[in-house]
Motif scaffolding. Sequence first.
Motif, PDB file in Angstrom:
ATOM      1  N   HIS A   1      -1.524 -14.728  12.343  1.00 21.71           N
ATOM      2  CA  HIS A   1      -1.118 -13.651  13.253  1.00 21.71           C
ATOM      3  C   HIS A   1      -1.520 -14.040  14.669  1.00 21.71           C
ATOM      4  O   HIS A   1      -2.585 -14.618  14.869  1.00 21.71           O
ATOM      5  N   PHE A   2      -0.684 -13.710  15.617  1.00 20.94           N
ATOM      6  CA  PHE A   2      -1.085 -13.793  17.018  1.00 20.94           C
ATOM      7  C   PHE A   2      -1.141 -12.368  17.531  1.00 20.94           C
ATOM      8  O   PHE A   2      -0.307 -11.537  17.148  1.00 20.94           O
ATOM      9  N   TRP A   3      -2.095 -12.095  18.403  1.00 20.18           N
ATOM     10  CA  TRP A   3      -2.174 -10.749  18.991  1.00 20.18           C
ATOM     11  C   TRP A   3      -1.533 -10.789  20.364  1.00 20.18           C
ATOM     12  O   TRP A   3      -1.897 -11.615  21.194  1.00 20.18           O
ATOM     13  N   VAL A   4      -0.544  -9.952  20.565  1.00 18.37           N
ATOM     14  CA  VAL A   4       0.137  -9.938  21.867  1.00 18.37           C
ATOM     15  C   VAL A   4       0.090  -8.529  22.463  1.00 18.37           C
ATOM     16  O   VAL A   4       0.003  -7.528  21.741  1.00 18.37           O
ATOM     17  N   LYS A   5       0.153  -8.484  23.808  1.00 20.41           N
ATOM     18  CA  LYS A   5       0.106  -7.203  24.508  1.00 20.41           C
ATOM     19  C   LYS A   5       1.495  -6.580  24.507  1.00 20.41           C
ATOM     20  O   LYS A   5       2.488  -7.263  24.786  1.00 20.41           O
TER      21      LYS A   5
ATOM     22  N   ASN B   1       3.195 -11.434  13.188  1.00 16.52           N
ATOM     23  CA  ASN B   1       2.970 -12.143  11.928  1.00 16.52           C
ATOM     24  C   ASN B   1       3.840 -13.418  11.921  1.00 16.52           C
ATOM     25  O   ASN B   1       4.882 -13.473  11.306  1.00 16.52           O
ATOM     26  N   ALA B   2       3.334 -14.445  12.646  1.00 13.33           N
ATOM     27  CA  ALA B   2       4.149 -15.649  12.876  1.00 13.33           C
ATOM     28  C   ALA B   2       4.394 -16.441  11.597  1.00 13.33           C
ATOM     29  O   ALA B   2       5.462 -17.027  11.418  1.00 13.33           O
ATOM     30  N   VAL B   3       3.398 -16.491  10.729  1.00 10.23           N
ATOM     31  CA  VAL B   3       3.518 -17.234   9.472  1.00 10.23           C
ATOM     32  C   VAL B   3       2.880 -16.414   8.362  1.00 10.23           C
ATOM     33  O   VAL B   3       1.746 -15.947   8.501  1.00 10.23           O
TER      34      VAL B   3
ATOM     35  N   GLY C   1      14.749 -23.699  10.398  1.00 10.92           N
ATOM     36  CA  GLY C   1      14.911 -22.263  10.654  1.00 10.92           C
ATOM     37  C   GLY C   1      15.253 -22.049  12.110  1.00 10.92           C
ATOM     38  O   GLY C   1      15.108 -22.956  12.935  1.00 10.92           O
ATOM     39  N   GLU C   2      15.695 -20.824  12.418  1.00 11.38           N
ATOM     40  CA  GLU C   2      16.043 -20.506  13.806  1.00 11.38           C
ATOM     41  C   GLU C   2      14.791 -20.430  14.667  1.00 11.38           C
ATOM     42  O   GLU C   2      13.674 -20.352  14.160  1.00 11.38           O
ATOM     43  N   SER C   3      15.012 -20.372  15.964  1.00 11.78           N
ATOM     44  CA  SER C   3      13.917 -20.211  16.897  1.00 11.78           C
ATOM     45  C   SER C   3      13.131 -18.932  16.552  1.00 11.78           C
ATOM     46  O   SER C   3      13.725 -17.909  16.238  1.00 11.78           O
ATOM     47  N   GLY C   4      11.818 -19.039  16.566  1.00 10.32           N
ATOM     48  CA  GLY C   4      10.968 -17.886  16.265  1.00 10.32           C
ATOM     49  C   GLY C   4      10.660 -17.723  14.791  1.00 10.32           C
ATOM     50  O   GLY C   4       9.969 -16.776  14.397  1.00 10.32           O
ATOM     51  N   ALA C   5      11.125 -18.662  13.944  1.00 12.80           N
ATOM     52  CA  ALA C   5      10.902 -18.528  12.498  1.00 12.80           C
ATOM     53  C   ALA C   5       9.462 -18.827  12.093  1.00 12.80           C
ATOM     54  O   ALA C   5       9.052 -18.502  10.977  1.00 12.80           O
ATOM     55  N   GLY C   6       8.708 -19.485  12.985  1.00 12.09           N
ATOM     56  CA  GLY C   6       7.318 -19.828  12.643  1.00 12.09           C
ATOM     57  C   GLY C   6       7.119 -21.301  12.348  1.00 12.09           C
ATOM     58  O   GLY C   6       6.050 -21.718  11.909  1.00 12.09           O
ATOM     59  N   LYS C   7       8.126 -22.137  12.646  1.00 11.51           N
ATOM     60  CA  LYS C   7       8.060 -23.562  12.311  1.00 11.51           C
ATOM     61  C   LYS C   7       6.942 -24.278  13.069  1.00 11.51           C
ATOM     62  O   LYS C   7       6.151 -25.018  12.490  1.00 11.51           O
ATOM     63  N   THR C   8       6.914 -24.054  14.378  1.00 11.14           N
ATOM     64  CA  THR C   8       5.889 -24.725  15.185  1.00 11.14           C
ATOM     65  C   THR C   8       4.498 -24.262  14.768  1.00 11.14           C
ATOM     66  O   THR C   8       3.554 -25.055  14.730  1.00 11.14           O
ATOM     67  N   THR C   9       4.393 -22.985  14.432  1.00  6.71           N
ATOM     68  CA  THR C   9       3.081 -22.479  14.010  1.00  6.71           C
ATOM     69  C   THR C   9       2.637 -23.171  12.719  1.00  6.71           C
ATOM     70  O   THR C   9       1.471 -23.562  12.593  1.00  6.71           O
ATOM     71  N   VAL C  10       3.554 -23.379  11.785  1.00  8.94           N
ATOM     72  CA  VAL C  10       3.208 -24.118  10.560  1.00  8.94           C
ATOM     73  C   VAL C  10       2.761 -25.539  10.920  1.00  8.94           C
ATOM     74  O   VAL C  10       1.748 -26.036  10.413  1.00  8.94           O
TER      75      VAL C  10
HETATM   76  N1  LIG Z   1       0.335 -18.632  21.003  1.00 10.21           N
HETATM   77  C1  LIG Z   1       1.108 -17.607  20.661  1.00 10.21           C
HETATM   78  N2  LIG Z   1       0.833 -16.352  21.080  1.00 10.21           N
HETATM   79  C2  LIG Z   1       1.612 -15.303  20.721  1.00 10.21           C
HETATM   80  N3  LIG Z   1       2.697 -15.389  19.937  1.00 10.21           N
HETATM   81  C3  LIG Z   1       3.033 -16.612  19.491  1.00 10.21           C
HETATM   82  C4  LIG Z   1       2.262 -17.791  19.836  1.00 10.21           C
HETATM   83  N4  LIG Z   1       2.827 -18.870  19.251  1.00 10.21           N
HETATM   84  C5  LIG Z   1       3.916 -18.396  18.577  1.00 10.21           C
HETATM   85  N5  LIG Z   1       4.033 -17.058  18.732  1.00 10.21           N
HETATM   86  C6  LIG Z   1       5.054 -16.198  18.140  1.00 10.21           C
HETATM   87  O1  LIG Z   1       5.124 -16.522  16.753  1.00 10.21           O
HETATM   88  C7  LIG Z   1       6.460 -16.523  16.313  1.00 10.21           C
HETATM   89  C8  LIG Z   1       6.792 -17.870  15.710  1.00 10.21           C
HETATM   90  O2  LIG Z   1       6.800 -18.826  16.750  1.00 10.21           O
HETATM   91  P1  LIG Z   1       7.007 -20.381  16.510  1.00 10.21           P
HETATM   92  O3  LIG Z   1       6.070 -20.851  15.446  1.00 10.21           O
HETATM   93  O4  LIG Z   1       6.905 -21.057  17.833  1.00 10.21           O
HETATM   94  O5  LIG Z   1       8.491 -20.438  15.956  1.00 10.21           O
HETATM   95  P2  LIG Z   1       9.572 -21.623  15.958  1.00 10.21           P
HETATM   96  O6  LIG Z   1       8.850 -22.915  16.176  1.00 10.21           O
HETATM   97  O7  LIG Z   1      10.215 -21.538  14.611  1.00 10.21           O
HETATM   98  O8  LIG Z   1      10.535 -21.313  17.051  1.00 10.21           O
HETATM   99  C9  LIG Z   1       7.311 -16.142  17.504  1.00 10.21           C
HETATM  100  O9  LIG Z   1       7.545 -14.739  17.442  1.00 10.21           O
HETATM  101  C10 LIG Z   1       6.445 -16.500  18.679  1.00 10.21           C
HETATM  102  O10 LIG Z   1       6.741 -15.674  19.781  1.00 10.21           O
END
Ligand SMILES: Nc1ncnc2c1ncn2[C@@H]1O[C@H](COP(=O)(O)OP(=O)(O)O)[C@@H](O)[C@H]1O
Length: 349
Positions: A16-20, A33-35, A52-61
């Motif tokens: 999870h990331f916490w956002v304002k 809930n990114a992943v 997956g599409e942008s925002g799917a959580g790939k980079t976070t994985v």
């Molecule tokens: N450092 C971060 N702080 C807040 N939200 C984040 C951060 N990194 C990713 N997110 C959020 O997590 C979700 C998944 O992001 P990301 O893993 O970058 O997806 P992808 O690589 O598939 O485009 C998105 O909604 C993104 O905005």
Amino acid sequence: MSTTTPVLEGRDLTKHFWVKKGRGPLARRVPVNAVDRVSVRLDAGKVTAVVGESGAGKTTVARLLARIIKPDAGQVLLDGRPAPSGRPRSYAAQVQMVFQDPFASLNPVHRVRHHLIRPLQIHHMANGGVDAAVADLLRRVSLKPPDNFTGKFPYELSGGQRQRVAIARALAVRPRVLIADEPVSMLDVSIRLGVLNLLADLRDKEKLAILYVTHDIASARYLADTIVVMYAGQLVESASSVSLTDSPAHPYTQLLLAAAPDPDRTEPPHIEDRGAPPSLSAPPSGCRFHPRCPFAMDICKRQVPPSITVSPGHTAACWLHVDPAQRQASENGLLVTAGEPLHKESKKR
Ligand SMILES: Nc1ncnc2c1ncn2[C@@H]1O[C@H](COP(=O)(O)OP(=O)(O)O)[C@@H](O)[C@H]1O
Ligand code: SF4
Ligand SMILES: [Mg+2]
């Protein structure tokens, strides 16, 4: 699926990331809930693609597996053992990352030689002489003859050559795992294939375990041995590349494939025509894909679909693959399926 121990494995990874949200006195922090309980394995001499599409959580994985960020839940295992906490040098030496933008990842004031010498020195990898090691790295990424490249600055190289330098730098520490996050998406279409072929060569000749992160399922089909598809932070389908692309079992994968470039089609359909991915701070109930799914049923809105093995080594998290009688029983609360982990089957691999 392989029964050998993967080189690197993520099990039930959750982040999870916490956002304002909002402004002024009404502002509050909400979790994204990114992943959500994603399991993925990387084997020596294989490419696993995360699509997956942008925002799917790939980079976070990818960042979780590289230990750049910590999971809230789940585990990362290296050779079947829990990975050390943080990203110590011993871990970085085995698990290297390549990023989307090679220009941003190379320092513009330093020549190619400098970029390659630093990791060699930090990790004490140049016993036979630094210049020979640099030349060897450049040859391995097909920048030949090496002398033509060592003295160049990043701006003097093409995008493809820059990405090859970034890959060479990652190889300098002799990693066993390469995590490549959209490594060709910023390159000209004409040079993408060359970089994909380089990754294929590293897999085949050096037996690297590679995670290939991409939004482009066609390139995953070209390069990867296994594909996992993510939607809105969750793993929705996983299979060998051939099985997944020839017989996609999840409607989302079907949509991705239908939207992929096809030389026989004059007007490619746009995936956006079926709406956009949901906000991960308030994801849809039940199956997260249900607002966009052409086959959505009542149960899809209410209950999380279980992960079903549709053929050996091929799993999909979709109610369509649950026997209608079982689906009905589940609706009536006779079977416990709601909230079941989507990766239930992947644990058995
Ligand atoms: N450092 C971060 N702080 C807040 N939200 C984040 C951060 N990194 C990713 N997110 C959020 O997590 C979700 C998944 O992001 P990301 O893993 O970058 O997806 P992808 O690589 O598939 O485009 C998105 O909604 C993104 O905005
Ligand atoms: S579970 Fe339902 S909404 Fe989700 S993909 Fe399957 S059919 Fe579509
Ligand atoms: Mg990304």
